[in-house]
Enzyme design. Sequence first.
Site, PDB file in Angstrom:
ATOM      1  N   ALA A 261       0.866  -1.192   0.000  1.00 23.10           N
ATOM      2  CA  ALA A 261       0.000   0.000   0.000  1.00 23.10           C
ATOM      3  C   ALA A 261       0.897   1.235   0.000  1.00 23.10           C
ATOM      4  CB  ALA A 261      -0.911  -0.013   1.209  1.00 23.10           C
ATOM      5  N   VAL A 262       1.176   1.717  -1.184  1.00 25.80           N
ATOM      6  CA  VAL A 262       2.097   2.846  -1.341  1.00 25.80           C
ATOM      7  C   VAL A 262       1.340   4.027  -1.930  1.00 25.80           C
ATOM      8  CG1 VAL A 262       4.114   3.621  -2.651  1.00 25.80           C
ATOM      9  CG2 VAL A 262       4.141   1.381  -1.575  1.00 25.80           C
ATOM     10  N   GLY A 263       1.683   5.233  -1.468  1.00 30.76           N
ATOM     11  CA  GLY A 263       1.059   6.456  -2.002  1.00 30.76           C
ATOM     12  C   GLY A 263      -0.423   6.473  -1.708  1.00 30.76           C
TER      13      GLY A 263
ATOM     14  N   TYR B  91      -2.721   4.544  -2.414  1.00 33.02           N
ATOM     15  CA  TYR B  91      -3.370   3.257  -2.150  1.00 33.02           C
ATOM     16  C   TYR B  91      -3.490   2.955  -0.659  1.00 33.02           C
ATOM     17  CZ  TYR B  91      -3.848   1.806  -6.996  1.00 33.02           C
ATOM     18  OH  TYR B  91      -4.239   1.711  -8.297  1.00 33.02           O
TER      19      TYR B  91
ATOM     20  N   ASP C 213      -3.889  -7.707  -3.925  1.00 35.41           N
ATOM     21  CA  ASP C 213      -3.960  -6.265  -4.174  1.00 35.41           C
ATOM     22  C   ASP C 213      -4.724  -5.644  -3.017  1.00 35.41           C
ATOM     23  OD1 ASP C 213      -2.650  -6.504  -6.551  1.00 35.41           O
ATOM     24  OD2 ASP C 213      -4.196  -5.515  -7.761  1.00 35.41           O
TER      25      ASP C 213
ATOM     26  N   GLU D 109       0.880  -8.996 -14.486  1.00 32.48           N
ATOM     27  CA  GLU D 109      -0.002 -10.147 -14.703  1.00 32.48           C
ATOM     28  C   GLU D 109       0.514 -11.052 -15.818  1.00 32.48           C
ATOM     29  OE1 GLU D 109      -4.356  -9.768 -13.461  1.00 32.48           O
ATOM     30  OE2 GLU D 109      -4.424  -9.576 -15.634  1.00 32.48           O
TER      31      GLU D 109
END
Length: 355
Positions: A116-118, A120, A206, A298
Amino acid sequence: MALFALCRPPSAAGRVKVTSKQLVLYCLLLCLLIYFLRGRKTSVPVGSARPLLHPLGMDGGREVKGRMADAWVPKKQRPMQTSWGAPLVWGDSSNSERRRAEFMQQEIRTGLLVLAVGSYAKFLRRFLSSAEHHFLPGGMVTYYILTDSPRALEPPIKLGPDRQLRVVPVAEMPGWERLSRRRMALLAAAIKDPIGNEVEYVFCADVDQEFMAPVGEEILGDLVATLHPELYGMPRRDFPYESDEISAASVDQDEGDYYYTSELYGGLATEVYHLTRACSLLILQDQEGGVRAVGLEESYLNRYLIDHRPSCVLSPEYSWWDSALATEVPVRRLVSLGRECNAMDPQKRENSHNC
Ligand code: UDP
Ligand code: MN
């Protein structure tokens, strides 16, 4: 002989004489006949290396190139196994019930790993509180949060007994483009140390997702991948595998069983370490060659899973989002809010509080 006996003419008195032995034989024959007729109607071929198609022509479905997107798949017709004998998991099946019972007898600790960066970081609380309700309920779970915003977790989320949370600080530039190249390497490093020393199984997810219904021990396996809800049941030619031969993710026409999503995959910590490390090296190789696979991360995941077929395949119940292309599933267990937003028309997206 038995058939011959059936055709014998009536006795002189006009009555058919049937001995008890013959009667048993007739019953047996009748049962065999019914068994074969029913088997032909309901059996689902599992020998094919290609994914199984939804039955076509059901009421109310949206036709999506070659299959009905939201056609209801009756329980009996859902494939329960892949062509290589791995379980294909539907949460409400008796197979899943058995798997849950088997694993619940063992003392297993499982990691759930998210980045979980920025911006997110805003998804973290919703992801974690929904996981507390639905991810391995009652099980021993450690959440591993790779983040540059530990403050997003304040005040701390109340965790159930046997549940822990560990923050692994990362100093990463936000942005999908850059992170899609770095993500696998970050996950591999975290699994190597500390995750691999602390848990038996680990799942990478995610963070822009929400658990909507139970995801239990039926998902545990050595190497676990999840079917992409928009490509489930579609013909192989529609899978967006990388076709550029220069890319390390490229897939030949005659390769590939299913198309998997990168929203959720996992397995034994050692297996997931090998997967993430191998993918990060393929990504690095392409970066040096100045190429980039169409499906980004992916694509590399799908390449790896062709070379290392998963030992457990999760149905799209475990990675679902509302879109015109998504197949209908019996239960939406894990839903990608981010991909749902991407599938919305701009107007709807603007008004949605999730996007
Ligand atoms: N991510 C992040 N910060 C970003 C972009 C991505 O932390 O700026 C992480 C996050 O866990 C996210 C995952 O990388 O869920 C994959 O990104 P995204 O969901 O946007 O990709 P998609 O699902 O659309 O392929
Ligand atoms: Mn996502």
